[in-house]
Design a protein around this motif. Sequence first.
Motif, PDB file in Angstrom:
ATOM      1  N   GLY A 147      45.791  38.479  15.715  1.00  0.00           N
ATOM      2  CA  GLY A 147      46.150  37.243  16.402  1.00  0.00           C
ATOM      3  C   GLY A 147      45.924  36.016  15.529  1.00  0.00           C
ATOM      4  N   ASP A 177      52.367  36.330  20.939  1.00  0.00           N
ATOM      5  CA  ASP A 177      51.726  35.757  22.133  1.00  0.00           C
ATOM      6  C   ASP A 177      52.450  34.487  22.593  1.00  0.00           C
ATOM      7  N   GLY A 190      51.411  40.259  23.079  1.00  0.00           N
ATOM      8  CA  GLY A 190      51.826  41.336  22.163  1.00  0.00           C
ATOM      9  C   GLY A 190      52.032  42.680  22.860  1.00  0.00           C
ATOM     10  N   ASP A 194      55.590  44.680  23.504  1.00  0.00           N
ATOM     11  CA  ASP A 194      55.688  46.072  23.030  1.00  0.00           C
ATOM     12  C   ASP A 194      56.256  46.967  24.143  1.00  0.00           C
ATOM     13  N   GLY A 281      44.928  43.922  15.238  1.00  0.00           N
ATOM     14  CA  GLY A 281      45.402  44.137  16.607  1.00  0.00           C
ATOM     15  C   GLY A 281      46.876  44.487  16.728  1.00  0.00           C
ATOM     16  N   ASN A 285      51.171  48.052  17.694  1.00  0.00           N
ATOM     17  CA  ASN A 285      52.586  47.912  18.097  1.00  0.00           C
ATOM     18  C   ASN A 285      53.426  49.153  17.767  1.00  0.00           C
TER      19      ASN A 285
HETATM   20  O1  KG4 Z   1      42.826  42.021  15.896  1.00  0.00           O
HETATM   21  P1  KG4 Z   1      42.900  41.447  17.268  1.00  0.00           P
HETATM   22  O2  KG4 Z   1      42.389  42.262  18.406  1.00  0.00           O
HETATM   23  O3  KG4 Z   1      42.176  40.072  17.363  1.00  0.00           O
HETATM   24  C1  KG4 Z   1      42.185  39.132  16.352  1.00  0.00           C
HETATM   25  O4  KG4 Z   1      43.139  38.322  16.345  1.00  0.00           O
HETATM   26  O5  KG4 Z   1      41.253  39.194  15.500  1.00  0.00           O
HETATM   27  O6  KG4 Z   1      44.452  41.079  17.506  1.00  0.00           O
HETATM   28  C2  KG4 Z   1      44.910  40.509  18.697  1.00  0.00           C
HETATM   29  C3  KG4 Z   1      46.411  40.337  18.574  1.00  0.00           C
HETATM   30  C4  KG4 Z   1      47.011  39.562  19.740  1.00  0.00           C
HETATM   31  O7  KG4 Z   1      47.875  38.562  19.213  1.00  0.00           O
HETATM   32  C5  KG4 Z   1      47.789  40.625  20.514  1.00  0.00           C
HETATM   33  O8  KG4 Z   1      48.916  40.116  21.195  1.00  0.00           O
HETATM   34  C6  KG4 Z   1      48.189  41.561  19.397  1.00  0.00           C
HETATM   35  O9  KG4 Z   1      47.062  41.626  18.559  1.00  0.00           O
HETATM   36  N1  KG4 Z   1      48.527  42.904  19.901  1.00  0.00           N
HETATM   37  C7  KG4 Z   1      49.770  43.425  19.834  1.00  0.00           C
HETATM   38  C8  KG4 Z   1      49.700  44.706  20.451  1.00  0.00           C
HETATM   39  N2  KG4 Z   1      48.408  44.914  20.856  1.00  0.00           N
HETATM   40  C9  KG4 Z   1      47.704  43.796  20.488  1.00  0.00           C
HETATM   41  N3  KG4 Z   1      50.914  42.936  19.338  1.00  0.00           N
HETATM   42  C10 KG4 Z   1      52.008  43.699  19.435  1.00  0.00           C
HETATM   43  N4  KG4 Z   1      52.029  44.927  20.010  1.00  0.00           N
HETATM   44  C11 KG4 Z   1      50.894  45.470  20.529  1.00  0.00           C
HETATM   45  N5  KG4 Z   1      50.924  46.675  21.088  1.00  0.00           N
END
Ligand code: KG4
Length: 344
Positions: A147, A177, A190, A194, A281, A285
């Motif tokens: 994110g 997001d 996200g 997906d 994160g 996807n």
């Molecule tokens: O790494 P993370 O848990 O937190 C940090 O940002 O450090 O990443 C969160 C991000 C969010 O923007 C969320 O929408 C995205 O990861 N995310 C996804 C999916 N699962 C989480 N984006 C696309 N598809 C997914 N399945």
Amino acid sequence: MDEKKDNVYILAIESSCDDTSAAVMRGDTVLSNVTASQAVHEQYGGVVPELASRAHELNIVPVVDAALKRAGVEKEQLSAIAFTRGPGLMGSLLVGVSFAKGLAASLGIPMVEVNHLQGHIMAHFIKEDGVEHKAPEYPFLCLMVSGGNSQIVKVDGYDKMEIVGQTIDDAAGEAMDKCAKVMGLGYPGGPIIDRLAREGNPKAYAFSKPHIPGLDYSFSGLKTSFLYTLRKLVADEPDYIENHINDLAASFEATVVDILMDKLYKATKQLKIKRVALSGGVSANTALRQAFHDYARRYGWEIFIPKFGFTTDNAAMIGIVGYHKFLEGDFCAMDMPAFSRTII
Ligand code: KG4
């Protein structure tokens, strides 16, 4: 079995954003990895820093307690405490950092500070009892997409990482997001995009792609292109989004994945490295994971895709870095401050 390494027990704490997480590691094997997520932010469409810190305050003791119990480890057995020092939200980080300091001082054991982004990348090295595991050999390239970050990192060792490309504006997860928000979907967007994209046509719309030199990324132009396209369509048909939500999600997601993969491919050519890992994160996807498999088949890449539990923020990824630093005696002082922004 290396008895000396196997007797190392590390408690790891992660609190950089809106997940309070604690893990117990025995060597490089995770024994427990407990995470409390914060639903309080959903109604605001994004993380509210003050609310995140308060929720961490409430969660940290029960989460650490649960991690120790699940692992069957007494706190007196711990060899060290690893914690996320940054980057992240300062108020959130301070809860984890202060708790780690207090517990380490009371137990008389050393502390290990860990960079959150290094943790995401090193998640590929976490072992689990009874689960077959293959970690990448060095050097490898890692696409780190979350994110807050979108980076291509050349990894030569747990402590030898070089960012070879990164976003100059929004991160890939942030773009997902924000566009989900424009379509009136929930937060975080996200995973919703997906899910919706799986039923849609990824070629239904052509959104503009950036022309950024080198290996850097940009996602702000795509966001604007998406917004303008939607505005025009909704002006002609007020229910347009509801009626075409799957195609919109699929086309937007496909554009993000294309942008990510184009530069990653360029990096593999430039650096002549075909060992490629995915982290962060957004690595949960479905389309991005599929693209990794497609590129592996087409270009002979050896790919590494993390287990779902290790993609989003979790403490085991902090514990694995903590373990390597522990072996090197790389401890930190009690007055080590948290930091909110930095590069690896
Ligand atoms: O790494 P993370 O848990 O937190 C940090 O940002 O450090 O990443 C969160 C991000 C969010 O923007 C969320 O929408 C995205 O990861 N995310 C996804 C999916 N699962 C989480 N984006 C696309 N598809 C997914 N399945």
